[in-house]
Design an enzyme around this catalytic site. Structure first.
Site, PDB file in Angstrom:
ATOM      1  N   ASP A  83       2.699  34.354  40.139  1.00 51.75           N
ATOM      2  CA  ASP A  83       1.630  35.456  40.125  1.00 51.75           C
ATOM      3  C   ASP A  83       1.743  36.816  40.504  1.00 51.75           C
ATOM      4  O   ASP A  83       0.274  37.377  41.197  1.00 51.75           O
ATOM      5  CB  ASP A  83       0.423  34.540  41.030  1.00 51.75           C
ATOM      6  CG  ASP A  83       0.340  33.302  41.505  1.00 51.75           C
ATOM      7  OD1 ASP A  83       0.087  32.829  40.503  1.00 51.75           O
ATOM      8  OD2 ASP A  83       0.326  32.654  42.778  1.00 51.75           O
ATOM      9  N   HIS A 113      -1.118  32.209  33.240  1.00 51.58           N
ATOM     10  CA  HIS A 113      -1.243  33.510  33.147  1.00 51.58           C
ATOM     11  C   HIS A 113      -2.498  33.610  32.413  1.00 51.58           C
ATOM     12  O   HIS A 113      -3.374  33.447  31.570  1.00 51.58           O
ATOM     13  CB  HIS A 113       0.188  33.736  31.900  1.00 51.58           C
ATOM     14  CG  HIS A 113       0.761  33.609  32.391  1.00 51.58           C
ATOM     15  ND1 HIS A 113       2.298  33.482  31.804  1.00 51.58           N
ATOM     16  CD2 HIS A 113       1.547  33.295  33.497  1.00 51.58           C
ATOM     17  CE1 HIS A 113       3.028  32.919  32.205  1.00 51.58           C
ATOM     18  NE2 HIS A 113       3.181  32.814  34.142  1.00 51.58           N
TER      19      HIS A 113
END
EC number: 6.3.4.4
Length: 432
Positions: free
Chosen positions: A14, A42
């Site tokens: 992340d 993503h």
């Protein structure tokens, strides 16, 4: 000049890899995923439009780029079809831009059933997987019973292999986990329905990449998750099931290891983690809440709230070692705007009182570890959307410089917002 550039996360995932890959693919001919599966998330924001990709490489939105899913990726046909449809509905010709390795292991319904049954059985000791069948699919690969994309070329043999492996897994589901068996015919029918689409995209990835290298084409390798979740080098057992470090590029794509030219580590300006596992700098106070709220720290794949904390340079130095990082891209600096002070973890105090500057390996060895902080002045000015280094507050520049000093790696790119335009490229990896 760096023709083969790797982009990977240096923390627990992340970090903001998708945006950076998308930005840098302006010059790339190929973008390659080499590990993980649709447990990745993503997020790309282009001209205000948000796209979340889980399996397809982030280069898919660029018409000049061919996206490749390498053999190190475990591929869910259902997840791929769903993602392809969403993109095709928006006018993106995915089938013209996407190629697959025939050696990709398939994730099928029984892998998901096993994943969820195991997490439930672990109770309080659950790892916090995404429940997508990633781990069980990698297990089948290593046990040499997994089905692969290439098996779909011979449908009759595929059906026989599927029956065999499902008998094995259903026995475990019913007799050990006491849950329902997965229906063989449904799995077969669902997979056969998309078999021709998958096989039509198959290519010899290793050969393609070698030819690209010989031509001098620019290739971007897109990592998923983060270094500290690596199956071998992460906080085991609270890790993912693949090699998230730079070594995974060679094994997961077929590129010769000597041909990696530049490794870009994506580094969030603070730390986050999803799921269970060690996190020495985790904050449980209002600052932790502030980081979560300002950073919108909720998983793109699961929607789970991420745990938040100060930047841990001890853990990041481990990522520097493991990946032989060439440079950093610092993301989400703007989330720290408005804090009176910012902290960097520079060492750990172990339960026996020792101070150490390297991370333990196994998760059990992190128990009782306390972070030792260096405190720096914060800044009140906004860094959001700043596109020139001279526009950053002095305190933010000092913070950046200190990170470089503590890690020994230059910050080559600074991201100040989610849009691809909100970025400072101080040194382009393809020119390094």
């Amino acid at each position: 000049m760096g023709n083969n550039v790797v982009v990977l996360g240096t923390q627990w995932g992340d970090e903001g890899k998708g945006k950076i890959v998308d930005l840098l693919t302006e010059r790339a001919k190929y973008v390659v995923r080499y590990q993980g599966g649709h447990n990745a998330g993503h997020t790309l924001v282009i001209n205000g439009e948000k796209t979340v990709l889980h399996l397809i490489p982030s280069g898919i939105l660029r018409e000049n780029v061919t996206s490749i899913i390498g053999n190190g990726v475990v591929l869910s046909p259902a997840a791929l079809m769903k993602e392809m449809k969403e993109l095709e509905d928006r006018g993106i010709p995915v089938r013209e831009r996407l190629l697959l390795s025939e050696a990709c292991p398939l994730i099928l319904d029984y892998h998901v059933a096993l994943d969820n049954a195991r997490e439930k059985a672990r109770g309080a000791k659950a790892i916090g997987t995404t429940g997508r069948g990633i781990g069980p699919a990698y297990e089948d690969k290593v046990a040499r019973r997994g089905l692969r994309v290439g098996d779909l070329f011979d449908k009759e043999t595929f059906a026989e292999k599927l029956k065999e492996v499902m008998e094995y897994h259903n026995f475990q589901l019913v007799n050990y986990y006491k849950v329902e068996a997965v229906d063989y015919q449904k799995v077969l029918d669902d997979t056969m329905a998309v078999a021709d689409i998958l096989t039509s995209m198959v290519v010899d990835v290793s050969d393609l990449l070698d030819q690209a290298r010989q031509r001098g084409d620019f290739v971007m390798f897109e990592g998923a998750q983060g270094t500290l979740l690596d199956i071998d080098h992460g906080t085991y057992p609270y890790v993912t099931s693949s090699n998230t470090t730079a070594g995974g590029v060679a094994t997961g794509s077929g590129l010769g290891p000597r041909y990696v030219d530049y490794v870009l580590g994506i580094l969030k300006a603070y730390s986050t983690r999803v799921g269970a596992g060690p996190f020495p700098t985790e904050l449980f106070d209002e600052t932790g809440e502030f980081l979560c709220k300002q950073g919108n720290e909720y998983g793109a794949t699961t929607g789970r709230r991420r745990r938040t904390g100060w930047l841990d340079t001890v853990a990041v130095r481990r990522a520097v070692q493991l990946n032989s990082l060439s440079g950093f891209c610092l993301t989400k600096l703007d989330v720290l705007d408005g804090l009176k002070e910012v902290k960097l973890c520079v060492a750990y105090r172990m339960p026996d009182g020792r101070e150490v500057t390297t991370t333990p390996l196994a998760a059990d060895d992190w128990k009782g570890v306390e972070p030792i902080y260096e405190t720096m002045p914060g800044w009140s000015e906004s860094t959001f959307g700043v596109k020139d280094r001279s526009g950053l507050p002095q305190a933010a520049l000092n913070y950046i410089k200190r990170i470089e000093e503590l890690t020994g790696v230059p910050i080559d790119i600074i991201s100040t917002g989610p849009d691809r335009t909100e970025t400072m490229i101080l040194r382009d990896p393809f020119d390094a």
